[in-house]
Design a protein around this motif. Structure first.
Motif, PDB file in Angstrom:
ATOM      1  N   PRO A  22       0.839  -1.202   0.000  1.00  0.00           N
ATOM      2  CA  PRO A  22       0.000   0.000   0.000  1.00  0.00           C
ATOM      3  C   PRO A  22       0.872   1.249   0.000  1.00  0.00           C
ATOM      4  N   ASN A  23       0.395   2.314  -0.628  1.00  0.00           N
ATOM      5  CA  ASN A  23       1.193   3.534  -0.669  1.00  0.00           C
ATOM      6  C   ASN A  23       1.069   4.317   0.637  1.00  0.00           C
ATOM      7  N   GLU A  24       1.712   5.478   0.675  1.00  0.00           N
ATOM      8  CA  GLU A  24       1.781   6.242   1.930  1.00  0.00           C
ATOM      9  C   GLU A  24       0.423   6.790   2.352  1.00  0.00           C
ATOM     10  N   LYS A  25      -0.541   6.877   1.454  1.00  0.00           N
ATOM     11  CA  LYS A  25      -1.895   7.308   1.816  1.00  0.00           C
ATOM     12  C   LYS A  25      -2.757   6.133   2.248  1.00  0.00           C
ATOM     13  N   GLN A  26      -2.478   4.958   1.715  1.00  0.00           N
ATOM     14  CA  GLN A  26      -3.312   3.794   2.007  1.00  0.00           C
ATOM     15  C   GLN A  26      -2.952   3.109   3.326  1.00  0.00           C
ATOM     16  N   LEU A  27      -1.656   3.025   3.625  1.00  0.00           N
ATOM     17  CA  LEU A  27      -1.233   2.232   4.775  1.00  0.00           C
ATOM     18  C   LEU A  27      -1.810   2.725   6.103  1.00  0.00           C
ATOM     19  N   PRO A  28      -1.788   4.041   6.391  1.00  0.00           N
ATOM     20  CA  PRO A  28      -2.414   4.473   7.651  1.00  0.00           C
ATOM     21  C   PRO A  28      -3.893   4.123   7.735  1.00  0.00           C
ATOM     22  N   VAL A  29      -4.590   4.223   6.606  1.00  0.00           N
ATOM     23  CA  VAL A  29      -6.022   3.889   6.594  1.00  0.00           C
ATOM     24  C   VAL A  29      -6.205   2.391   6.819  1.00  0.00           C
ATOM     25  N   LEU A  30      -5.369   1.578   6.175  1.00  0.00           N
ATOM     26  CA  LEU A  30      -5.457   0.131   6.352  1.00  0.00           C
ATOM     27  C   LEU A  30      -5.256  -0.252   7.814  1.00  0.00           C
ATOM     28  N   ILE A  31      -4.253   0.322   8.442  1.00  0.00           N
ATOM     29  CA  ILE A  31      -3.988   0.000   9.850  1.00  0.00           C
ATOM     30  C   ILE A  31      -5.139   0.454  10.731  1.00  0.00           C
ATOM     31  N   GLU A  32      -5.660   1.641  10.486  1.00  0.00           N
ATOM     32  CA  GLU A  32      -6.783   2.134  11.289  1.00  0.00           C
ATOM     33  C   GLU A  32      -8.013   1.251  11.130  1.00  0.00           C
ATOM     34  N   ARG A  33      -8.312   0.836   9.897  1.00  0.00           N
ATOM     35  CA  ARG A  33      -9.506   0.029   9.669  1.00  0.00           C
ATOM     36  C   ARG A  33      -9.367  -1.381  10.227  1.00  0.00           C
ATOM     37  N   VAL A  34      -8.168  -1.956  10.160  1.00  0.00           N
ATOM     38  CA  VAL A  34      -7.968  -3.286  10.742  1.00  0.00           C
ATOM     39  C   VAL A  34      -8.093  -3.205  12.256  1.00  0.00           C
ATOM     40  N   ARG A  35      -7.507  -2.169  12.864  1.00  0.00           N
ATOM     41  CA  ARG A  35      -7.645  -2.004  14.318  1.00  0.00           C
ATOM     42  C   ARG A  35      -9.104  -1.840  14.708  1.00  0.00           C
ATOM     43  N   LEU A  36      -9.838  -1.058  13.943  1.00  0.00           N
ATOM     44  CA  LEU A  36     -11.254  -0.857  14.228  1.00  0.00           C
ATOM     45  C   LEU A  36     -12.017  -2.178  14.148  1.00  0.00           C
ATOM     46  N   ALA A  37     -11.734  -2.975  13.116  1.00  0.00           N
ATOM     47  CA  ALA A  37     -12.404  -4.273  12.982  1.00  0.00           C
ATOM     48  C   ALA A  37     -12.022  -5.214  14.123  1.00  0.00           C
ATOM     49  N   MET A  38     -10.776  -5.169  14.567  1.00  0.00           N
ATOM     50  CA  MET A  38     -10.357  -5.994  15.705  1.00  0.00           C
ATOM     51  C   MET A  38     -11.178  -5.656  16.940  1.00  0.00           C
ATOM     52  N   GLU A  39     -11.351  -4.365  17.201  1.00  0.00           N
ATOM     53  CA  GLU A  39     -12.159  -3.927  18.346  1.00  0.00           C
ATOM     54  C   GLU A  39     -13.611  -4.337  18.166  1.00  0.00           C
ATOM     55  N   ARG A  40     -14.115  -4.093  16.975  1.00  0.00           N
ATOM     56  CA  ARG A  40     -15.544  -4.294  16.723  1.00  0.00           C
ATOM     57  C   ARG A  40     -15.955  -5.746  16.832  1.00  0.00           C
ATOM     58  N   PHE A  41     -15.112  -6.655  16.348  1.00  0.00           N
ATOM     59  CA  PHE A  41     -15.475  -8.075  16.310  1.00  0.00           C
ATOM     60  C   PHE A  41     -14.707  -8.905  17.343  1.00  0.00           C
ATOM     61  N   ASN A  42     -13.968  -8.210  18.222  1.00  0.00           N
ATOM     62  CA  ASN A  42     -13.221  -8.885  19.296  1.00  0.00           C
ATOM     63  C   ASN A  42     -12.276  -9.941  18.721  1.00  0.00           C
ATOM     64  N   ILE A  43     -11.434  -9.510  17.787  1.00  0.00           N
ATOM     65  CA  ILE A  43     -10.500 -10.402  17.095  1.00  0.00           C
ATOM     66  C   ILE A  43      -9.075 -10.091  17.528  1.00  0.00           C
ATOM     67  N   GLY A  44      -8.314 -11.121  17.880  1.00  0.00           N
ATOM     68  CA  GLY A  44      -6.934 -10.946  18.306  1.00  0.00           C
ATOM     69  C   GLY A  44      -5.978 -10.870  17.123  1.00  0.00           C
ATOM     70  N   LEU A  45      -4.730 -10.474  17.420  1.00  0.00           N
ATOM     71  CA  LEU A  45      -3.715 -10.298  16.381  1.00  0.00           C
ATOM     72  C   LEU A  45      -3.490 -11.555  15.557  1.00  0.00           C
ATOM     73  N   SER A  46      -3.515 -12.706  16.219  1.00  0.00           N
ATOM     74  CA  SER A  46      -3.203 -13.951  15.517  1.00  0.00           C
ATOM     75  C   SER A  46      -4.236 -14.285  14.439  1.00  0.00           C
ATOM     76  N   ASN A  47      -5.395 -13.648  14.507  1.00  0.00           N
ATOM     77  CA  ASN A  47      -6.435 -13.896  13.511  1.00  0.00           C
ATOM     78  C   ASN A  47      -6.576 -12.747  12.520  1.00  0.00           C
ATOM     79  N   VAL A  48      -5.551 -11.889  12.439  1.00  0.00           N
ATOM     80  CA  VAL A  48      -5.449 -10.918  11.349  1.00  0.00           C
ATOM     81  C   VAL A  48      -4.492 -11.536  10.332  1.00  0.00           C
ATOM     82  N   LEU A  49      -5.014 -11.944   9.192  1.00  0.00           N
ATOM     83  CA  LEU A  49      -4.247 -12.746   8.244  1.00  0.00           C
ATOM     84  C   LEU A  49      -4.233 -12.107   6.862  1.00  0.00           C
ATOM     85  N   GLY A  50      -3.084 -12.177   6.211  1.00  0.00           N
ATOM     86  CA  GLY A  50      -3.039 -11.880   4.798  1.00  0.00           C
ATOM     87  C   GLY A  50      -3.684 -13.020   4.021  1.00  0.00           C
TER      88      GLY A  50
END
Length: 308
Positions: free
Chosen positions: A97-125
């Motif tokens: 991801p480029n310099e504009k996409q990566l911060p958004v990607l990280i923010e949205r993944v963190r938000l989804a982790m909070e929202r669905f109660n998902i731990g780091l080990s279940n964030v997968l490429g």
């Protein structure tokens, strides 16, 4: 957060549904295209792959724009054999991801982790799911998960992830349905002061459906993403519409008037006429008594700070 496009209800929908509590993984993808968006992917994938909808719950465009494509209950395409339990997020591109996409990607993944109660080990490429043969996505997922965890710059360099600098994680946790804490009560007071309604329970410190509906109503009025979740964007919008503390509010002659008076009246349940008289002072004393503050009917910095 950069620009958000809410496309829910505007894309083709195959009709497959799931319960929110079935989601236990987050899938990270790239589109393997130089350009494109939800609509162009919908046209391509419907024709070439026979998909019944455009795929992915969220798409991050090259300029950092976030497209919200489907509600979480909609089962999207993304990882064959795993989609029922996976929330799929895709960024447009063939590599990192480029310099504009990566911060958004990280923010949205963190938000989804909070929202669905998902731990780091279940964030997968995509490539990390069982029985997948792909290079997707174009980032080092091990280093990406470390950054999600909030590791320091010494531990995780940006070049290990994608060669670009991103901001540190927000110190403010997401506030959502089910939370019970002092920050919820403060949030509820801010919603009341902003003119939203909590007719049954008021500022009780419990984030239930009534509070979620009030958050959604506020988000709609502010033209920001309506999801009932209180992150930095909603916090900032609330703070922007509320008056700042600038004076003692008390029963004087002539009586004090203003937006700060109206905000306090909405919190304490007094008549909202913007005039600080005997009725307002009495309601403030009741609020102070209920919350263990000095009972004087005066809104000084301590009472204001407790409210907001």
């Amino acid at each position: 957060m950069s620009k958000v496009q809410d496309l829910r209800g505007k894309l083709m929908d195959g009709g497959s549904r799931r319960r929110i509590d079935q989601i236990n993984r987050i899938g990270v993808h790239y589109s393997f295209t130089d350009q494109g968006d939800a609509f162009s992917f919908e046209r391509t994938w419907r024709t070439k792959r026979g998909w019944s909808h455009g795929g992915y719950s969220e798409i991050i465009l090259k300029d950092g724009t976030l497209q919200i494509c489907y509600d979480p209950v909609v089962i999207t395409n993304g990882v064959g054999g795993h989609n029922t339990r996976t929330y799929n997020i895709c960024y447009v591109g063939k590599g990192a991801p480029n310099e504009k996409q990566l911060p958004v990607l990280i923010e949205r993944v963190r938000l989804a982790m909070e929202r669905f109660n998902i731990g780091l080990s279940n964030v997968l490429g995509h490539r990390e799911f069982p029985n997948q043969s792909t290079a997707c996505p174009g980032i080092n997922m091990g280093e990406f998960r470390k950054r999600l965890e909030g590791r320091t710059e010494k531990e995780v360099t940006d070049t290990k992830i994608a060669g670009i600098v991103i901001k540190a994680p927000s110190p403010n946790p997401l506030i959502k349905n089910g939370d019970r804490e002092e920050t919820v009560r403060s949030l509820q007071n801010k919603l009341l002061a902003a003119g939203e309604r909590l007719p049954r329970f008021g500022a009780d410190g419990h984030f239930g459906k009534e509070t979620e509906d009030a958050v959604k109503a506020f988000q709609a009025r502010q033209n920001i993403l309506v999801d009932g979740l209180v992150g930095n964007q909603t916090r900032n919008a609330l703070d922007a519409v509320l008056p700042k503390y600038r004076r003692l509010l008390r029963n004087l002659s002539p009586m004090l008037r203003g937006n700060d008076v109206t905000a306090v009246q909405r919190v304490v349940g007094a008549t909202t006429d913007g005039i600080y008289g005997a009725n307002s002072a009495s309601a403030v004393r009741n609020y102070q008594r209920l919350h263990g503050l000095t009972v004087d009917g005066i809104v000084g910095p301590l009472t204001w700070g407790h409210m907001f």
